[in-house]
Scaffold this active site. Structure first.
Site, PDB file in Angstrom:
ATOM      1  N   ASP A   1      -8.986  -4.226  -6.505  1.00  0.00           N
ATOM      2  CA  ASP A   1      -8.622  -3.336  -5.397  1.00  0.00           C
ATOM      3  C   ASP A   1      -9.477  -2.073  -5.472  1.00  0.00           C
ATOM      4  O   ASP A   1      -9.308  -1.251  -6.377  1.00  0.00           O
ATOM      5  CB  ASP A   1      -7.131  -2.988  -5.493  1.00  0.00           C
ATOM      6  CG  ASP A   1      -6.587  -2.359  -4.218  1.00  0.00           C
ATOM      7  OD1 ASP A   1      -7.365  -1.683  -3.528  1.00  0.00           O
ATOM      8  OD2 ASP A   1      -5.390  -2.544  -3.933  1.00  0.00           O
TER       9      ASP A   1
ATOM     10  N   SER B   1       0.846  -1.190   0.000  1.00  0.00           N
ATOM     11  CA  SER B   1       0.000   0.000   0.000  1.00  0.00           C
ATOM     12  C   SER B   1       0.887   1.248   0.000  1.00  0.00           C
ATOM     13  O   SER B   1       1.662   1.450  -0.935  1.00  0.00           O
ATOM     14  CB  SER B   1      -0.955  -0.033   1.190  1.00  0.00           C
ATOM     15  OG  SER B   1      -1.956   0.955   1.071  1.00  0.00           O
TER      16      SER B   1
ATOM     17  N   HIS C   1      -7.803  -4.896  -1.767  1.00  0.00           N
ATOM     18  CA  HIS C   1      -6.536  -4.373  -1.263  1.00  0.00           C
ATOM     19  C   HIS C   1      -5.844  -5.327  -0.292  1.00  0.00           C
ATOM     20  O   HIS C   1      -4.622  -5.305  -0.156  1.00  0.00           O
ATOM     21  CB  HIS C   1      -6.786  -3.023  -0.587  1.00  0.00           C
ATOM     22  CG  HIS C   1      -5.551  -2.209  -0.377  1.00  0.00           C
ATOM     23  ND1 HIS C   1      -4.690  -1.875  -1.407  1.00  0.00           N
ATOM     24  CD2 HIS C   1      -5.014  -1.647   0.743  1.00  0.00           C
ATOM     25  CE1 HIS C   1      -3.691  -1.158  -0.928  1.00  0.00           C
ATOM     26  NE2 HIS C   1      -3.854  -1.013   0.367  1.00  0.00           N
TER      27      HIS C   1
END
Length: 914
Positions: free
Chosen positions: A830, A753, A863
């Site tokens: 995502d 991330s 994610h």
């Protein structure tokens, strides 16, 4: 424990602590580790050759000997004597023929198998390794396995309890699941009744974990007792929406009869997004299909509060960006303390553009495709405001329960509708409500005081944080209302808030409610964390968590409402990371010790000046046993100084560390604004596995921009994400590269991330000088692609700061050719960091003819990367890729030796007859 300080002759002051049953520690990652199968077994040995490297000297580090290569130019069978004639000659001739055939066959096999770069999985590599000799650490036992980490075998157990206020405002009541000798499935106990071994003295709310409704079996997944403890709100058939939100079917259980009915009897199978008890226990406010409803339990009738909710209008629940970046939860609905009003958000997303997310294997909608469309992906359109684009317009509305009327209160705040972010709503007394909001760029805070009775409001406090220190306002929901009590020295209502004070975040008490300036309760070169935790109104004590002893620690403190007599209630003489949840009246608390030793939990009594332990409810003995049986990394906490800023670092050394060896080093980072990865929590995570089983050193540094190190170090990154943070990683890596026990030619960095963004940004800035390898998972590559509220909080808008966005984007493709190799992985579904980030980066790499990278996509994973065994695969791939990096595989790929033709190689394999 005092904070580490700089030293004239050293860039850091280490504090060494080997893992043992008395001490262990943790780091946290944006990605998390959860239950999934993995490949490694307990008996595998640490991945390290006897000399601490890959078993090759410097000259051969990146080149393995091909099978049979040393003998390729030598005759298979040669003789200086002439062959004899006759039978002996024939025997020799046929022997030679057989030998030639055997030699040719062997050469052919070698040709098929030799000289190829074998991609080696981590599990294969571990099987091939010999155990290294014990040195440098007294740890013994088996290495930590990746499977153990992913399946949670190293996760501490925490006892789940919820504090509640009694019907008569009694303190010290808690709700928990029954078990062992405790009667019932869900029960309420007070502290004293818990001491009864027979379980008597408490009150059973649910006798069994299942209920029957009109002949239908209902298995609840969660339960919320009413304030009077006479009913329980249950949810079944729960389905996840986004990170925090979910839907389900709700039921109301009567405690006395143990019978249940649907929350909405007219629509028992309706999916509900949110349901909240009235403080008087006589009603439930709930949200279905983005509209608000009220169920009064005196009848089966449901009152419709709003009617126009739908795809573009949300009532009572947040949209995607507010859930993710502002509220960090699923509710934007609040009952007033007297149950006369309900406040809720009205979110208008009409101007917010859709972002499509494709699902190639799954169908999140649950709808069956029309005939002929089965082979087309399902496309989910998400209202997602990107940086600089239109934001949702959020208004605060109120519902008068008695009048059955919805209204709003206009307050002049100088914020345009699309320039306002409401970050917190707090009910006070007599229908008054405090509202905290910021401008779009989150650097001007305004506090409103609204009177729902007169339907008026005004701004009572303004903080221009941009002018103060160039920073931002971090959204939080920890403001605490303090009611007036003249007998206790509080003539007016007030509230406690966290404010910037002399470069650090501290607590201030504002009274009366419209006071623009507060009384500082805390001060110093340290920061409070999510404070206050609780307030004892009778004794005038404020409890809070702070990183006072060190940025990596958390201790519990209390202070008087006038700011005097601040004391710690946890032991600050040694490192500790504590969490706490207080009872309704703050007379009791569940104290959670998270590390560095094995975590434990205890209920404490805070009534007196001395804190006493009532009951130790969790000690995690299974972790103590595992620690004794496994070879764990040694963790060394220290500081480094970069550009005058003191940064926190933890180094994980492999078991049996030998300073005479040369070790590869993996840097792990997250690095997002206000985050923290270096802390004193207990954890055995992926980094622990890398050190324990693969035998590599793992280093984590919290650079500038991270949390709990003061606003100066934090706010410096604003407007230019990645600039200072990457320099801190590189500067720290250079310190480690110079150490005698580090192999500076084998250094890698990885993150997920924001950590993925930081990995790429560091590789871009470093251009192969320090880091040879990198692994980025779900990275942001351009902050214009990320959501508006997060991006603009730390970067301003693209219109306001175009150069900052340009500088933060991953653009220097030439620099990315200098590392030996890097890996990028991303989930195709995502909804947070869109796949667009990796695809645009890939296009730039293609246009620049960059080839030294690998890509891995995970179909339909969001994610967190979990869909279809993806979570196990992502960590397996990280592990395998890293092993191949440090074994020199990627260096061989980057520097291939020209190959021979098949015929030339075949001729070389034939024996030479003399």
């Amino acid at each position: 424990m005092a904070t580490f300080s700089d030293h004239e002759t050293s860039e850091f002051l280490p504090m060494t602590r080997p893992r043992s049953t008395s001490s262990a520690s943790q780091t946290s990652s944006d990605s998390g580790l959860s239950s999934e199968p993995a490949f490694q077994e307990d008996q595998k040995q640490p991945f390290s050759a006897p000399n601490g490297t890959t078993g090759m000297d410097n000259g051969d580090r990146y080149r393995d000997l091909e099978d049979g290569e040393a003998e390729a130019n030598e005759p298979f069978l040669a003789s200086s004597k002439k062959a004899a004639t006759g039978g002996r000659a024939r025997r020799i001739f046929w022997l030679l023929v057989l030998l030639c055939f055997g030699g040719w066959l062997l050469a052919f096999v070698l040709f098929l198998t030799g000289g190829r770069a074998n991609y080696q999985s981590a599990s294969d590599a571990l099987q091939a390794q010999e155990p290294e000799s014990a040195s440098g650490s007294t740890s013994s036992g088996k290495p930590v396995t990746l499977e153990q980490v992913l399946t949670g075998q190293w996760s501490p157990r925490y006892h789940a309890i919820t504090w509640v206020a009694g019907p008569n405002d009694e303190d010290g009541l808690l709700v928990e699941k029954g078990g062992g000798e405790q009667e019932g499935y869900l029960r309420v106990d007070d502290i004293q009744s818990r001491k009864n071994k027979d379980g008597k003295g408490g009150r059973v709310l649910m006798r069994k974990p299942i209920v029957h409704v009109d002949g239908k079996l209902v298995v609840p997944g969660n339960a919320w007792p009413s304030p009077d403890l006479k009913k329980v709100l249950l949810i079944s058939d729960q389905e996840k929406n986004w990170r925090h939100s979910f839907t389900g079917k709700y039921w109301v259980l009567d405690v006395e009869s143990q019978t249940a009915q649907p929350l909405d009897p007219s629509l028992p199978d309706g999916r509900v997004q949110l349901a909240l008890w009235s403080p008087k226990s006589d009603a439930v406010i709930f949200v279905r299909e983005n509209d608000v409803y009220l169920r009064k339990l005196s009848s089966d009738r449901v009152v419709t509060v709003t009617k126009d909710g739908g795809e573009n209008l949300f009532y009572g629940v947040p949209d995607w960006v507010y859930e993710e970046e502002v509220i960090s939860g699923r509710s934007v609905t609040w009952w007033s303390n007297d149950a006369k009003y309900v406040a809720f958000f009205r979110t208008n997303e009409s101007a917010v553009s859709d972002f499509p997310v494709d699902y190639f294997l799954s169908r999140p909608s649950g709808k069956k495709p029309d005939p002929g469309l089965e082979n087309y992906p399902e496309v989910r359109q998400i209202k997602y405001p990107k940086a600089g684009a239109s934001n949702p317009v959020v208004d605060l509305q109120f519902y008068d329960v008695e009048k059955n009327e919805v209204f709003s209160v206009d307050v002049a705040d100088d914020f345009d509708n699309d320039d306002r972010i409401i970050i917190e709503v707090v009910w006070a007394s007599e229908g008054k409500v405090l509202v905290r909001s910021t401008n779009r760029e989150s650097d001007i805070l305004k506090v409103f005081l609204i009177d729902t009775k007169s339907r008026t409001g005004r701004v009572v406090r303004t903080e221009d944080v941009a002018s103060l220190d160039g920073g931002w306002v971090e959204p939080s929901q920890s403001t605490r209302f303090i009611p007036a009590d003249p007998s206790n020295g509080r003539p007016d209502d007030g509230y406690i808030d966290t404010v910037p004070y002399k470069g650090y975040d501290h607590l201030a008490y504002f009274s009366p409610l419209d006071s623009p300036k507060g009384v500082m309760l805390t001060s110093g070169d340290w920061e409070v964390v999510d404070a206050p935790a609780a307030v004892d109104l009778q004794r005038g004590l404020v409890y809070f968590v702070a990183a006072k002893e060190a940025p990596t620690e958390r201790h519990i403190y209390r202070v008087q409402l006038d700011g005097s007599n601040m004391t710690a209630i946890t032991d600050t003489s040694k490192p500790g990371y504590f969490g706490v949840s207080f009872s309704h009246g703050a007379g009791y608390a569940l104290l959670t010790y998270n590390g560095p030793s094995v975590p434990w939990q205890a209920i404490i009594n805070t009534h007196g000046d001395e804190i006493t332990f009532e009951e130790r409810i969790e000690e995690n003995p299974q972790l103590t046993s595992m620690i004794e049986a496994y070879a764990l990394p040694t963790e060394i906490y220290q500081n480094v100084t970069v550009d005058g800023f003191t940064l926190q670092v933890v180094e994980r050394r492999p078991p049996h560390f030998n300073p005479a060896k040369k070790y590869p080093v993996l840097f792990y980072l997250y690095g997002g604004p206000g985050s923290q990865t270096v802390d004193r929590k207990f954890s055995i995570d992926f980094q622990s596995y890398v050190a324990s089983s693969l035998g590599y050193i793992v280093v984590t540094v919290d650079g500038r921009g991270t949390g709990h190190i003061g606003r100066k170090a934090r706010c410096i990154v604003r407007g230019n994400l990645g600039f200072y943070e990457a320099r801190d990683q590189i500067a720290t890596a250079k310190i480690w590269a110079a150490k005698s026990y580090v192999d500076e030619s084998r250094m890698a960095i990885w993150g997920w991330s924001f950590g993925g963004f930081m990995t790429l940004k560091t590789l871009e800035l470093d251009a192969g000088e320090t880091f040879q390898y990198g692994m980025a998972v779900a990275p942001v590559t351009d902050w214009r692609f990320y959501d508006s509220i997060y991006s603009e909080r730390y970067m301003h808008t693209p219109q306001h700061n175009p150069s900052g966005y340009a500088n933060s984007t991953i653009t220097d493709m030439a620099a990315l050719t200098h590392p030996v190799r890097f890996l990028v992985m991303h989930g195709t579904a995502d909804d947070n960091v869109h796949l667009q980030n990796t695809l645009v980066l890939t296009d730039k790499l293609d246009l620049s003819n960059v080839k030294n990278y690998d890509l891995h996509f995970f179909p339909d994973s969001d994610h967190s990367i979990f869909f279809h065994n993806a979570h196990a695969m992502v960590y397996d791939r990280l592990s395998s890729w890293l092993v191949n990096a440090f074994n020199g595989e990627w260096h061989r790929i980057a520097h291939p030796v020209p190959g021979e033709s098949m015929w030339t190689r075949f001729k070389r394999s034939l024996p030479v007859l003399v």
